[in-house]
Design an enzyme around this catalytic site. Structure first.
Site, mmCIF file in Angstrom:
data_model
loop_
_atom_site.group_PDB
_atom_site.id
_atom_site.type_symbol
_atom_site.label_atom_id
_atom_site.label_comp_id
_atom_site.label_asym_id
_atom_site.label_seq_id
_atom_site.Cartn_x
_atom_site.Cartn_y
_atom_site.Cartn_z
ATOM 1 N N GLU D 57 0.819 -1.220 0.000
ATOM 2 C CA GLU D 57 0.000 0.000 0.000
ATOM 3 C C GLU D 57 0.848 1.264 0.000
ATOM 4 O O GLU D 57 0.493 2.258 -0.639
ATOM 5 C CB GLU D 57 -0.949 0.011 1.200
ATOM 6 C CG GLU D 57 -2.180 -0.890 1.037
ATOM 7 C CD GLU D 57 -1.884 -2.361 1.250
ATOM 8 O OE1 GLU D 57 -0.750 -2.695 1.670
ATOM 9 O OE2 GLU D 57 -2.773 -3.192 1.007
ATOM 10 N N HIS D 124 -11.887 -5.120 8.495
ATOM 11 C CA HIS D 124 -12.515 -4.991 7.183
ATOM 12 C C HIS D 124 -13.788 -4.156 7.270
ATOM 13 O O HIS D 124 -14.717 -4.351 6.496
ATOM 14 C CB HIS D 124 -12.848 -6.369 6.601
ATOM 15 C CG HIS D 124 -11.651 -7.218 6.286
ATOM 16 N ND1 HIS D 124 -10.939 -7.877 7.246
ATOM 17 C CD2 HIS D 124 -11.031 -7.505 5.109
ATOM 18 C CE1 HIS D 124 -9.938 -8.544 6.688
ATOM 19 N NE2 HIS D 124 -9.973 -8.332 5.395
HETATM 20 C C1 TPP Z 1 -1.591 -4.957 4.027
HETATM 21 C C2 TPP Z 1 -2.687 -5.742 3.394
HETATM 22 N N1 TPP Z 1 -3.128 -5.413 2.167
HETATM 23 C C3 TPP Z 1 -4.129 -6.110 1.585
HETATM 24 C C4 TPP Z 1 -4.716 -7.164 2.221
HETATM 25 C C5 TPP Z 1 -5.890 -7.908 1.559
HETATM 26 N N2 TPP Z 1 -5.518 -9.296 1.326
HETATM 27 C C6 TPP Z 1 -5.875 -10.295 2.155
HETATM 28 S S1 TPP Z 1 -5.242 -11.782 1.694
HETATM 29 C C7 TPP Z 1 -4.538 -11.098 0.298
HETATM 30 C C8 TPP Z 1 -3.750 -11.957 -0.627
HETATM 31 C C9 TPP Z 1 -2.650 -12.638 0.131
HETATM 32 O O1 TPP Z 1 -1.830 -13.346 -0.731
HETATM 33 P P1 TPP Z 1 -0.635 -14.199 -0.167
HETATM 34 O O2 TPP Z 1 0.166 -13.375 0.784
HETATM 35 O O3 TPP Z 1 0.104 -14.790 -1.309
HETATM 36 O O4 TPP Z 1 -1.331 -15.325 0.714
HETATM 37 P P2 TPP Z 1 -2.342 -16.474 0.191
HETATM 38 O O5 TPP Z 1 -3.717 -15.906 0.256
HETATM 39 O O6 TPP Z 1 -1.932 -16.827 -1.190
HETATM 40 O O7 TPP Z 1 -2.172 -17.599 1.147
HETATM 41 C C10 TPP Z 1 -4.781 -9.729 0.239
HETATM 42 C C11 TPP Z 1 -4.302 -8.830 -0.821
HETATM 43 C C12 TPP Z 1 -4.242 -7.458 3.501
HETATM 44 N N3 TPP Z 1 -4.772 -8.459 4.228
HETATM 45 N N4 TPP Z 1 -3.230 -6.751 4.066
#
Ligand code: TPP
Ligand code: TPP
Ligand code: MG
Ligand code: MG
Lengths: 340, 320, 340, 320
Positions: D57, D124
């Site tokens: 972000e 959220h």
């Molecule tokens: C700082 C932040 N930005 C955005 C999000 C929204 N978000 C939740 S899970 C996710 C994807 C996470 O991907 P990854 O780290 O690869 O984990 P996976 O879901 O693949 O296990 C996002 C963008 C968040 N939780 N925290």
């Protein structure tokens, strides 16, 4: 020394020409001279707020500046007086900002190193370290959207600044977008009083390049020839489409963190070591040794720099200071949306 | 004589001495003693308990949260309050939600060198109390005196909840007291900094002294102005504010922070809703101007409230 | 595969015993079974809010969990149901939190994956990715202050989470402090819909280890034996004083990002590739092939897991839901400092 | 029928179509169309101009600042408003200070999917308008209707300053309109959502609808309650608020955000200082409770204001 992230960087890079060496040296000299003047003004109570010098870092900074072209983007940091000048920032912008002249680019609203002219590609740093890395990346995304090719964006940061989340996020984003970004890390061994050993645990920050998938370069920040050649190479790699470049220089800050600071915490061994050499002195020795200029000529350059600086200070002293009555006090560019 | 800054140092020394769970973490706080010397000599006096941190505000606060969960009492120094924007997420979303979510206290103290000084500019002058007070789950302290700097910092460390300790840089050297206090007011209680009967100035931190100077000026004109020093802005001591307005019938809320929202809005809103009938005149607010804090002293002196502008605002209010 | 940051990691690590393999398999099975149940409840509208599964990531997660000991610290992330259980989180904590029972550890104040018992070393993640890395580091600093030795702190993160400033700052801080921290990156090729190619530009995230000065390990996240051996080794390295360990696993999320998501964006080639294999199925095949258990026995484990889960759901269904009238509505632990 | 969410998508499509300087950047906004589908199909319709960002972000906003300086008009989507804490520094200290410091406009639009929905929990559900409005240098929009979601987003992109666009997730699917508007009110003007004479409810975003429901309920009891929809909370349209209070003599400020500070404090403080004599009764505020936003609907329904609690608060105020 080049650390290819993947494989295909060029084997070696060419030494700088005497002409470029001399040109860069003169930017270094002008920056050093101007900074010494500002430091003197500070000591005699004529500067409000902090004064931050790039002493010892001029070779690195100027070498970056001379390799940037008009149309490139540069976001200098605390110790980039030399690079700013080499890139095109006027001496007056520097003096006016430090002295709070209303005619300076920051109009007294901001001061010292927090200055720039974004429309001319010279970004105005905010204090929060690391913040300029994603910003330059975004400016380069804009260039790509606009179809502008062949430009480069550069920004500088310290060993301490590499610990910020902003540095990491910004460099990673630039790598994903494969932007022509050059990030120059001046590892001057300390972040304020904090030594490298309390800042990071890798043996060399250039090792980070591979983890970002960018090309990494090490450079001796005290050696102008090395700086010119490595920075020239890195800027050229970025310009020719090889993605972000991470340059890590070894050097020492030959001043306090700011002029309020006596830097007593710096290890005396480091001062005596190669890393503690004065790049300006070394460059001058080199010029004389190679007879690229005669001693009298070098002397004349010193005098010229001196009088340039004195003139700028003298004229700035006659300029008006900010006047709260004439200040707009409007944070928004859309007049009617400002409150109060 | 002891300065506000020395009081902060002394409070930390005492906390380290009295409580083995206390440690200090922040940029340059170790050997160097901190950018403002608030931790001077503490690294030597308390070996291994005053540690230099990397330039990583998010991780500094995040690590303090983890240590607090394990029973420690971290004191974290941000080099300037302004840089806490980078650590804000760990404060408001992690430390401040911990107890409510997990019933596990999160006793961290975050020291924010706050407020304006001449020539400091937009990024070394901010007053960030409103951001932290807006979120549930923190206590936000804004000491205005040497005594409070000392005793409230000790309170901050003792409290089982996250405390944002807004210490004012302008007061660091300007403010002196004879000695450290031996007793203190309870946390959450405001203080009558000057009694009066004509008007209540409700304020906090460095502005208490501007308000007192304004009150002195007005006293020469025959007005008795009461000054309430909030001490903590969250919780806000509404009772003491209302009691003051009950005495004077007039309210001027003063703050150095930006004008939209913040402490002065909260103070005026509470008095308007809970003490409407106590008011003999419309309440007023005086804040900084709605621009970043200017670098040049000529501008800075006009950007923030001063004794002069407070007095002039008060005069207008007294005439209503 | 071990990538030593500096030099001195041990040459190889020993394969897991059949006993440990079976134990870990059973945690995987219990997690899978419980998650399938919760997904079913979600589909029938019985769960409020999102449901996030660790399907395909159980081998990695459980292998971490079984190598942690009581007294260690664990900050699991979204897809660590198996690791949570292996570390000691009760099935009831899981079910109660998802179903919003007032008796769960979060009392309905928080839900789904946002749960924990910090006093028992199981941290309760906040949503902001990366945030748990410095938090576990700080918990380990606390242990050091208190003179507690031999413990380990572990946290998990996704490929996407490695792009956060918090991840960078936290891992760097841990490296400077040389803390016994294990950071497990589950590179499941996507962050929500975003593929690795839009997330980072290095060829393998394990390349980041050297830049932090920590030891790096790659592991095949679909292969329980590899997971057990690599995680066992990494945890052991951390425990025995070799500083932070970065483990990067390759695998695929075999579910949507959440149960609302059909994951249509996942490249079908990846599903068919080795990375897309189901670790639970593979582990089961291995058990049968090696005759570490008879088919009937494995079948019985399935049945046992099933009834354990059904029992937990049935008992939770009888539990009270949160009651706003009985809620304290107090964010601070110091009662009189709460407002309103 | 078009939903609030679709209106946001359409506004972005139009901005992309009409202005080559516009691009969209954020997590999963590309092929996937965004976590809420606010950018559905836009990547295909506008190739190369709707880009997936890493989970960064700070860098997302920082890059938008850089692009804006180069003349682009970035629209940035935060996946949830709550995650903007991590990008807050670039908003308040970089984008928002840019024009004042350098006379260079910084036209970025930051879309914040805001506010509570059932089961979303502490991370959220947040309403962050107060944090951004407190800092100088931003415009903070909080559209409450499908029409405003559309036209204000177009305004946001057109304005030469940083705009924080707080779009409410609860309204995404719940709110529908016949068609997109062809004209719109000027930026910075509040709207009379319902005229009345007995009491003014001043509110914004999703709470406008709770307030309207409360007004309908009260109308059955014979009360005519006016509802003012602020539309932007910074600048705040004090004139319209005062005009309403002048008609009704009674003010209830309602917001979904946390109680300390924020929009309701600013509204009440302004009316108390600038419209004191218009008030026939003490002004009131209704906010969420001072805890993180709870996950479980049983708790969430009590944490935030609803038509029921607004009506009950209004009744008390009407009886004074
Ligand atoms: C700082 C932040 N930005 C955005 C999000 C929204 N978000 C939740 S899970 C996710 C994807 C996470 O991907 P990854 O780290 O690869 O984990 P996976 O879901 O693949 O296990 C996002 C963008 C968040 N939780 N925290
Ligand atoms: C995010 C952030 N935190 C703290 C500071 C305060 N600060 C200003 S300069 C500095 C040290 C910088 O060290 P380094 O990056 O090594 O640069 P150098 O001063 O050595 O050139 C610090 C901590 C800051 N500017 N930004
Ligand atoms: Mg340095
Ligand atoms: Mg992933």
């Amino acid at each position: 020394m080049v650390h290819p992230a993947e494989a295909d960087t060029r084997p070696a890079h060419s030494p700088a020409s005497p002409k470029l060496f001399l040109e860069t040296y003169r930017w270094m000299l002008l920056a050093r001279t101007a900074e010494e003047k500002i430091a003197n003004l500070y000591r005699s109570g004529k500067i409000v707020g902090g004064v931050f010098l790039g002493k010892g870092q001029e070779a690195l900074s100027a070498s970056l500046g001379v390799h940037l072209k008009p149309g490139d983007i540069f976001a200098p940091l605390i110790r980039d007086q030399a690079g700013r000048m080499a890139f095109g920032e006027s001496l007056l912008d520097y003096i006016r900002t430090y002295m709070g002249s209303r005619l300076g680019p920051m109009q007294g609203r901001d001061g010292n190193i927090h200055r720039g002219r974004p429309r001319e590609g010279m970004l105005a740093m905010i204090s929060h370290l690391g913040a300029m890395v994603p910003t330059v990346a975004g400016a380069l995304m804009a260039r790509r959207f606009k179809g502008i090719k062949g430009c480069v964006g550069a920004t500088c940061i310290g060993d301490g600044g590499t610990s910020t989340g902003a540095f990491h996020e910004g460099l990673n984003l630039a790598a994903v977008e494969r932007l022509p970004l050059v990030v120059v890390v001046a590892n001057n061994q300390y972040a304020y009083s904090t030594p490298n050993s309390r800042q990071f645990a890798c043996s060399d920050l250039v090792q980070r390049a591979v983890g970002y998938g960018v090309e990494g370069h090490s450079v001796d920040g005290t050696d102008l020839a090395d700086c010119l050649s490595v920075l020239g190479h890195a800027v050229e790699r970025a310009r020719s489409g090889h993605g972000p470049q991470l340059v890590v220089a070894s050097l020492l800050r030959l001043a306090g963190h700011g002029e309020h600071d006596d830097a007593h915490y710096i290890d005396p061994q480091l001062r005596k070591a190669a890393v503690g050499r004065d790049c300006l002195r070394l460059a001058e020795d080199e010029i004389l040794k190679r007879q690229w200029a005669a001693p009298a000529e070098v002397e004349a350059w010193h005098t010229a720099a001196q009088s340039q600086v004195e003139d700028a200070v003298a004229s700035t002293l006659r300029e008006p200071l900010p006047d709260p009555g004439e200040e707009t006090w409007q944070a928004l560019s859309t007049p009617h949306l400002n409150e109060g | 004589m002891i300065t506000y800054l020395e009081a902060i140092r002394e409070a930390q020394a005492r906390a380290l001495r009295d409580d083995p769970r206390v440690y200090i973490y922040g940029q340059d706080v170790g050997q160097f003693g901190g950018a403002f010397k608030a931790t001077k000599n503490l690294a030597e006096e308390f070996p291994g308990r005053v540690l230099d941190a990397p330039i990583s505000e998010d991780a500094i606060i995040g690590s303090a949260v983890g240590a607090a969960l394990e029973g420690m009492r971290p004191i974290v120094e941000m080099q300037f309050a302004d840089f806490s924007t980078v650590g804000l997420n760990q404060i408001v979303n992690h430390a401040a939600t911990m107890f409510w979510r997990t019933q596990t206290p999160c006793p961290i103290t975050v020291r924010l060198p706050s407020g304006g000084t001449a020539g400091a500019g937009p990024f070394h002058s901010q007053s960030m109390e409103a951001l932290y007070a807006h979120y549930p789950g923190t206590v936000v302290m804004t000491p205005a005196t040497v005594e409070d700097a000392y005793s409230m910092l000790l309170d901050a460390v003792a409290i089982d909840d996250p405390v944002i300790f807004c210490e004012h840089k302008y007061l660091y050297y300007h403010l002196k007291a004879e000695a450290l206090p031996s007793e203190a007011m309870p946390v959450g209680k405001a203080r009558l900094a000057r009694p009066g009967r004509d008007l209540s100035i409700v304020t906090y931190s460095a502005m208490v002294h501007e308000a007192l100077a304004a009150a002195a000026e007005l006293s020469a004109e025959g007005w008795e102005v009461e000054v309430v020093d909030l001490r903590t802005v969250k919780p806000l001591d509404t009772d003491t504010i209302l009691a003051s307005v009950a005495r004077t019938g007039r309210l001027l809320a003063v703050g150095e922070a930006f004008p939209w929202g913040g402490v002065t809005a909260e103070v005026v809103a509470r008095v308007a809703s809970e003490g409407f009938d106590l008011l003999d005149a419309p309440p007023r607010r005086l804040n900084s101007k709605d621009t970043p804090v200017p670098y040049h002293p000529n501008l800075w002196g006009t950007h923030r409230p001063t004794a002069r502008t407070i007095a002039s605002e008060a005069r207008q209010l007294l005439r209503v």
